[in-house]
Design a protein around this motif. Structure first.
Motif, mmCIF file in Angstrom:
data_model
loop_
_atom_site.group_PDB
_atom_site.id
_atom_site.type_symbol
_atom_site.label_atom_id
_atom_site.label_comp_id
_atom_site.label_asym_id
_atom_site.label_seq_id
_atom_site.Cartn_x
_atom_site.Cartn_y
_atom_site.Cartn_z
ATOM 1 N N GLN A 89 0.848 -1.208 0.000
ATOM 2 C CA GLN A 89 0.000 0.000 0.000
ATOM 3 C C GLN A 89 0.875 1.247 0.000
ATOM 4 O O GLN A 89 0.619 2.196 -0.738
ATOM 5 C CB GLN A 89 -0.937 -0.003 1.215
ATOM 6 C CG GLN A 89 -2.013 -1.078 1.182
ATOM 7 C CD GLN A 89 -3.036 -0.867 0.062
ATOM 8 O OE1 GLN A 89 -2.977 0.102 -0.687
ATOM 9 N NE2 GLN A 89 -3.969 -1.798 -0.057
ATOM 10 N N ALA A 90 1.922 1.246 0.811
ATOM 11 C CA ALA A 90 2.833 2.398 0.855
ATOM 12 C C ALA A 90 3.444 2.652 -0.516
ATOM 13 O O ALA A 90 3.614 3.796 -0.946
ATOM 14 C CB ALA A 90 3.945 2.136 1.862
ATOM 15 N N HIS B 191 8.682 -6.127 -5.187
ATOM 16 C CA HIS B 191 8.683 -6.097 -3.723
ATOM 17 C C HIS B 191 10.120 -6.102 -3.198
ATOM 18 O O HIS B 191 10.911 -6.987 -3.541
ATOM 19 C CB HIS B 191 7.948 -7.347 -3.226
ATOM 20 C CG HIS B 191 7.408 -7.225 -1.840
ATOM 21 N ND1 HIS B 191 7.112 -6.030 -1.234
ATOM 22 C CD2 HIS B 191 7.082 -8.182 -0.930
ATOM 23 C CE1 HIS B 191 6.638 -6.240 -0.026
ATOM 24 N NE2 HIS B 191 6.614 -7.544 0.190
ATOM 25 N N GLY C 94 7.449 -3.817 5.641
ATOM 26 C CA GLY C 94 7.698 -5.167 5.128
ATOM 27 C C GLY C 94 8.597 -5.095 3.907
ATOM 28 O O GLY C 94 9.631 -5.782 3.814
ATOM 29 N N ASP C 95 8.223 -4.220 2.988
ATOM 30 C CA ASP C 95 8.952 -4.025 1.733
ATOM 31 C C ASP C 95 10.429 -3.680 1.986
ATOM 32 O O ASP C 95 11.344 -4.272 1.394
ATOM 33 C CB ASP C 95 8.248 -2.856 1.028
ATOM 34 C CG ASP C 95 8.515 -2.741 -0.450
ATOM 35 O OD1 ASP C 95 8.914 -3.741 -1.063
ATOM 36 O OD2 ASP C 95 8.301 -1.638 -0.999
ATOM 37 N N ASN D 216 3.917 0.832 9.382
ATOM 38 C CA ASN D 216 2.653 0.542 10.099
ATOM 39 C C ASN D 216 2.763 -0.768 10.896
ATOM 40 O O ASN D 216 1.790 -1.247 11.452
ATOM 41 C CB ASN D 216 1.467 0.498 9.137
ATOM 42 C CG ASN D 216 1.677 -0.487 8.004
ATOM 43 O OD1 ASN D 216 2.559 -1.341 8.080
ATOM 44 N ND2 ASN D 216 0.876 -0.381 6.963
ATOM 45 N N VAL E 88 3.038 -3.800 10.058
ATOM 46 C CA VAL E 88 2.203 -4.912 9.598
ATOM 47 C C VAL E 88 2.270 -4.954 8.062
ATOM 48 O O VAL E 88 2.633 -3.956 7.433
ATOM 49 C CB VAL E 88 0.744 -4.700 10.101
ATOM 50 C CG1 VAL E 88 -0.019 -3.670 9.289
ATOM 51 C CG2 VAL E 88 -0.031 -5.998 10.204
ATOM 52 N N GLY F 73 0.235 -4.569 5.163
ATOM 53 C CA GLY F 73 -1.109 -4.046 4.905
ATOM 54 C C GLY F 73 -1.755 -4.631 3.654
ATOM 55 O O GLY F 73 -2.861 -5.164 3.712
ATOM 56 N N LEU F 74 -1.040 -4.566 2.535
ATOM 57 C CA LEU F 74 -1.650 -4.978 1.257
ATOM 58 C C LEU F 74 -2.159 -6.411 1.300
ATOM 59 O O LEU F 74 -3.229 -6.721 0.781
ATOM 60 C CB LEU F 74 -0.635 -4.830 0.114
ATOM 61 C CG LEU F 74 -1.203 -5.116 -1.263
ATOM 62 C CD1 LEU F 74 -1.868 -3.868 -1.842
ATOM 63 C CD2 LEU F 74 -0.144 -5.598 -2.231
HETATM 64 C C1 LIG Z 1 8.723 -11.424 -3.503
HETATM 65 C C2 LIG Z 1 7.335 -11.160 -2.992
HETATM 66 N N1 LIG Z 1 6.967 -11.694 -1.811
HETATM 67 C C3 LIG Z 1 5.721 -11.452 -1.325
HETATM 68 C C4 LIG Z 1 4.825 -10.696 -2.044
HETATM 69 C C5 LIG Z 1 3.442 -10.478 -1.480
HETATM 70 N N2 LIG Z 1 3.337 -9.163 -0.881
HETATM 71 C C6 LIG Z 1 2.887 -8.110 -1.585
HETATM 72 S S1 LIG Z 1 2.805 -6.713 -0.641
HETATM 73 C C7 LIG Z 1 3.352 -7.541 0.708
HETATM 74 C C8 LIG Z 1 3.514 -6.861 2.049
HETATM 75 C C9 LIG Z 1 3.468 -5.384 2.030
HETATM 76 O O1 LIG Z 1 3.658 -4.901 3.337
HETATM 77 P P1 LIG Z 1 4.441 -3.573 3.590
HETATM 78 O O2 LIG Z 1 5.678 -3.511 2.792
HETATM 79 O O3 LIG Z 1 4.629 -3.421 5.054
HETATM 80 O O4 LIG Z 1 3.495 -2.443 2.990
HETATM 81 P P2 LIG Z 1 1.998 -1.993 3.317
HETATM 82 O O5 LIG Z 1 1.106 -2.734 2.370
HETATM 83 O O6 LIG Z 1 1.723 -2.299 4.757
HETATM 84 O O7 LIG Z 1 2.023 -0.536 3.034
HETATM 85 C C10 LIG Z 1 3.623 -8.872 0.423
HETATM 86 C C11 LIG Z 1 4.112 -9.852 1.422
HETATM 87 C C12 LIG Z 1 5.257 -10.180 -3.283
HETATM 88 N N3 LIG Z 1 4.462 -9.400 -4.016
HETATM 89 N N4 LIG Z 1 6.501 -10.422 -3.741
#
Ligand SMILES: Cc1ncc(C[n+]2csc(CCOP(=O)(O)OP(=O)(O)O)c2C)c(N)n1
Length: 284
Positions: free
Chosen positions: A50-51, A67, A93-94, A120, A122, A124-125
Motif C-alpha cells: 500500500q505504501a 517487492h 515489510g517491503d 505501520n 504490519v 497491509g496490502l
Molecule cells: C517477492 C514477494 N513476496 C511477497 C509478495 C506479497 N506481498 C505483496 S505486498 C506484501 C507486504 C506489504 O507490506 P508492507 O511492505 O509493510 O506495505 P503496506 O502494504 O503495509 O504498506 C507482500 C508480502 C510479493 N508481491 N513479492
C-alpha cells in the motif's frame, strides 16, 4: 503556504478512510512545494504494498517495481542522472523484510536518496500478517499465538551501519513530517526517514490514540543530533515515550561525490567508447 497542486494527479485512491498514508502523501506534497523542485526533476521509486502506491498519487516521474527492490532501482537511476531528486517510498515489510539486504547496501554506500518508510508494523496490502517491525507477541490471523521473533529496530540498525541522516516522523504530524522530508532531500547523502504510520484496518494497537499518548517532538534547540551514542539511546525509547525528529545527522560525502566519472556531469549525458568497454570485459 506554498502551492502543492502542481504535484496532484487524478489516479483513483483506494487506501482505507483514515489511513496514515494520506498524512504522509500530504507531507510529501508540502515538502516538494517548499523545496520548489519541479515535477520533472523528481523521481519517486517504490516497491510493492500500500505504501508503495504513494507515487501513483503524485504528479512526477515514477517507477513502481518489485517487492523489496526499490532501492537498487533508485540507486541505478541516481547513478545515471544524479541531478534528479529521488525519493523512495516503501512499507516496513517491503524495506526491512524483503528489501532488507538492499537497505544495508544503500546505508553503507551513502547514495543521495531520501527513503521514506511507511512503518505501520504490519503487512497491509496482503491483509495483516506480521512484518519485521511487529512487536514480539503481536497477534495476527497468520500468527494467532503472537509473533515469535523480536521486532527489528531500523533506526538503531541504520546508525550501526554509519548512516549520516536518520529521522523519525509521524503521519499525524504533517507539518513536522514535511520539514523532515525537506531536510532529508537537502541532505547530501542517504537519508532514512522512518514514519510511524497508522493502519486502521490491520493494526489495532498502534493507533492514533496510542501515538497521541506517546509521541513527542525533539526540540531542535536542546537536542543537537550530532552525538551517535545519544542518538542510539533515543532509538531505544518506545514503551512510554516515542521521539520524532532528526535523531542523528553528520557530515558525509555521498557516493556520487566519491565516484570520479560522475564529476563531469550526469552519466546519461556522457559519451562512451565501446572499444574501451569491450577491452575492459575481455581483460577481466
Ligand atoms: C517477492 C514477494 N513476496 C511477497 C509478495 C506479497 N506481498 C505483496 S505486498 C506484501 C507486504 C506489504 O507490506 P508492507 O511492505 O509493510 O506495505 P503496506 O502494504 O503495509 O504498506 C507482500 C508480502 C510479493 N508481491 N513479492
Amino acid at each position: 503556504m506554498k502551492d502543492t497542486t502542481q504535484y496532484n494527479n487524478d489516479y483513483e485512491n483506494k487506501w482505507c478512510p483514515g489511513c496514515g498514508n494520506f498524512g504522509i502523501l500530504n507531507a510529501i506534497k508540502k515538502s516538494l512545494a517548499d523545496t520548489q523542485i519541479p515535477p520533472e526533476k523528481i523521481l519517486m521509486v517504490s516497491g510493492i504494498g500500500q505504501a508503495a502506491k504513494t507515487p501513483h498519487f503524485l504528479h512526477c516521474n515514477f517507477f513502481h517495481g518489485l517487492h523489496g527492490r526499490a532501492l537498487p532501482v533508485a540507486t541505478g537511476a541516481k547513478l545515471a542522472d544524479h541531478d534528479l531528486t529521488i525519493l523512495v517510498n516503501m512499507g516496513d515489510g517491503d524495506c526491512y523484510g524483503e528489501g532488507g539486504n538492499h537497505l544495508l547496501a544503500a546505508l553503507r554506500r551513502n547514495i543521495n536518496l531520501t527513503l521514506l518508510v511507511h512503518n505501520n508494523m504490519v503487512y497491509g496490502l496482503t491483509k495483516g500478517q506480521a512484518s519485521p517491525t511487529s512487536r514480539h507477541g503481536f497477534v495476527t490471523k497468520a500468527q494467532p499465538q503472537g509473533v515469535a521473533c523480536q521486532a527489528s529496530n531500523p533506526l538503531a540498525l541504520a546508525l550501526s551501519q554509519g548512516a549520516g541522516f536518520v529521522a523519525r516522523g509521524y503521519c499525524g504530524e504533517i507539518e513536522h513530517l514535511s520539514q523532515l522530508i525537506s531536510a532529508g532531500i537537502s541532505y547530501p547523502g542517504f537519508s532514512l526517514i522512518d514514519i510511524l504510520q497508522v493502519c486502521v484496518s490491520f493494526n489495532k494497537e498502534n493507533t492514533y490514540t496510542f501515538y497521541k499518548d506517546r509521541v513527542y517532538t525533539l526540540d531542535k534547540e536542546e537536542y543537537k543530533a550530532d552525538d551517535l551514542h545519544q542518538a542510539l539511546d533515543l532509538t531505544m525509547e518506545w514503551e512510554e515515550k516515542i521521539p520524532i525528529g532528526i535523531i542523528y545527522q553528520k557530515e558525509t560525502r555521498s557516493y556520487t561525490d566519491e565516484l570520479a566519472p560522475l564529476q563531469s556531469g550526469p552519466l546519461f549525458k556522457q559519451t562512451y567508447d565501446p572499444k574501451k568497454i569491450r577491452k575492459a570485459i575481455s581483460d577481466a
